[in-house]
Design an enzyme around this catalytic site. Sequence first.
Site, PDB file in Angstrom:
ATOM      1  N   TYR A 141      -5.221  -2.029   5.265  1.00 38.60           N
ATOM      2  CA  TYR A 141      -3.782  -2.288   5.332  1.00 38.60           C
ATOM      3  C   TYR A 141      -3.434  -3.311   6.424  1.00 38.60           C
ATOM      4  O   TYR A 141      -2.333  -3.837   6.460  1.00 38.60           O
ATOM      5  CB  TYR A 141      -2.999  -0.990   5.574  1.00 38.60           C
ATOM      6  CG  TYR A 141      -3.060  -0.008   4.423  1.00 38.60           C
ATOM      7  CD1 TYR A 141      -3.560  -0.377   3.183  1.00 38.60           C
ATOM      8  CD2 TYR A 141      -2.621   1.295   4.577  1.00 38.60           C
ATOM      9  CE1 TYR A 141      -3.632   0.529   2.134  1.00 38.60           C
ATOM     10  CE2 TYR A 141      -2.672   2.207   3.528  1.00 38.60           C
ATOM     11  CZ  TYR A 141      -3.189   1.810   2.316  1.00 38.60           C
ATOM     12  OH  TYR A 141      -3.253   2.712   1.285  1.00 38.60           O
ATOM     13  N   LYS A 192     -17.349   5.532   1.459  1.00 40.49           N
ATOM     14  CA  LYS A 192     -17.891   4.995   0.204  1.00 40.49           C
ATOM     15  C   LYS A 192     -19.105   4.166   0.604  1.00 40.49           C
ATOM     16  O   LYS A 192     -19.222   2.974   0.305  1.00 40.49           O
ATOM     17  CB  LYS A 192     -16.792   4.156  -0.498  1.00 40.49           C
ATOM     18  CG  LYS A 192     -17.121   3.712  -1.896  1.00 40.49           C
ATOM     19  CD  LYS A 192     -17.042   4.806  -2.939  1.00 40.49           C
ATOM     20  CE  LYS A 192     -17.418   4.270  -4.303  1.00 40.49           C
ATOM     21  NZ  LYS A 192     -17.683   5.314  -5.299  1.00 40.49           N
ATOM     22  N   ASP A 224     -14.822   9.344  -4.052  1.00 41.10           N
ATOM     23  CA  ASP A 224     -14.548   9.756  -5.436  1.00 41.10           C
ATOM     24  C   ASP A 224     -14.887  11.234  -5.627  1.00 41.10           C
ATOM     25  O   ASP A 224     -14.140  11.988  -6.258  1.00 41.10           O
ATOM     26  CB  ASP A 224     -15.287   8.857  -6.454  1.00 41.10           C
ATOM     27  CG  ASP A 224     -16.701   8.496  -6.009  1.00 41.10           C
ATOM     28  OD1 ASP A 224     -17.068   8.784  -4.850  1.00 41.10           O
ATOM     29  OD2 ASP A 224     -17.446   7.912  -6.821  1.00 41.10           O
ATOM     30  N   ASP A 252      -2.077  12.626   0.057  1.00 44.55           N
ATOM     31  CA  ASP A 252      -1.027  12.898  -0.929  1.00 44.55           C
ATOM     32  C   ASP A 252      -1.527  13.874  -1.991  1.00 44.55           C
ATOM     33  O   ASP A 252      -0.803  14.756  -2.442  1.00 44.55           O
ATOM     34  CB  ASP A 252      -0.571  11.596  -1.609  1.00 44.55           C
ATOM     35  CG  ASP A 252       0.613  10.979  -0.878  1.00 44.55           C
ATOM     36  OD1 ASP A 252       0.805  11.297   0.307  1.00 44.55           O
ATOM     37  OD2 ASP A 252       1.346  10.182  -1.496  1.00 44.55           O
TER      38      ASP A 252
END
Length: 358
Positions: A141, A192, A224, A252
Amino acid sequence: MTDKILLLSGDGIGPEIVGATERVIHALGHKYGYSYDLEHSLLGGCAIDADGDSLPQKTLELAKEADAILLGAVGGPRWDKVERAIRPERGLLRLRAELDLYCNLRPAVLFPALVNSSSLKSEIVSGLDLMIIRELTSGIYFGQPRGVEIREDGERYGYNTLTYTETEIERIVRSAFEIASKRSGRLCSVDKANVLEVTELWRDIVTEVSKDYPAISLEHMYVDNAAMQLVRDPKQFDVLVTSNMFGDILSDLAAMLTGSIGMLPSASLDDAAKGLFEPVHGSAPDIAGQNLANPIATILSLSMMLKYSLKEPDLAEKIEQAISTVLDAGLRTADISLADESTVGTDEMTTAIIDAMK
Ligand code: NAD
């Protein structure tokens, strides 16, 4: 000692839920002799209207002076057309960056009385109490370069950059080990590392830091798989730590296991555990000013403030106990009620929580 707390109501339902939480702070004073000093200031759309900037200099100065900050929420359709650089959400991002609030704590706790509000079967979520720790001020970000450009052949392409320094990884990972030490002693680091070099570095540093915490049981998991496991068997986790974007998505997902967005607090902390505390939800313009907002996420954010920044865990416990008591008694705001249940408004819920504080 007197704690200096800065209250930033923000926009939409912000003044209602922060007003409710201010009543709880006063009750801590009356009932338990808690000593505090409150300041109020503007952030977000209300600050644009008053000062032409979503983060006025005065607010930033008060935030730096405060021991802790409580925020309602910012934004709303009224400011959607404002120049991007001063939008309400930008003010909040700048505040987090200015205060170096890199450690974002997002607990997902299911109150027993709300077990039927979850979208998952009760046996999967009953007793759920997990903590997601997200790195908040670096990663994809914030990485440079970023942008959307046009190639020589006329094709547009977009790009962002995922970067982490060793120092950025180490400090969030240490925070996670510390928090895991105070809970069940289990930590899962999510990455990851099979695909992304940055998260290979992340995994190496987690492993190095783990040598300082031999009592903690550490697990590494690909993101994942973590998403799948959070839905399949969320109670296998206690504390999860991860990078900015993975944490954004997984927190979330975990939040929704608990039923309502109106119940979820968060904390963003710096190196000295000074922090900004705010509900996970936004400014809910659709219900603003109607005494409909659930104040519990903001009141629980106060409870996190007392626990993590102000070192008053007993007061935090009193608030959480009072919330459990009113939920067990069947009180519900509209967002957490089932079809056949009657509901109360923001004010009534707050009064009931204060009355239940023993
Ligand atoms: P939202 O979280 O404000 O609302 C989503 C839905 O949840 C709405 O139906 C709303 O009524 C309901 N809801 C939210 N909080 C509630 C509460 N306490 N009690 C009962 N119901 C509640 O998300 P949105 O509608 O996508 O965003 C509205 C505005 O909030 C936008 O301007 C957005 O940018 C902003 N926002 C701010 C923050 C923040 O300040 N940290 C976070 C998210 C969104």
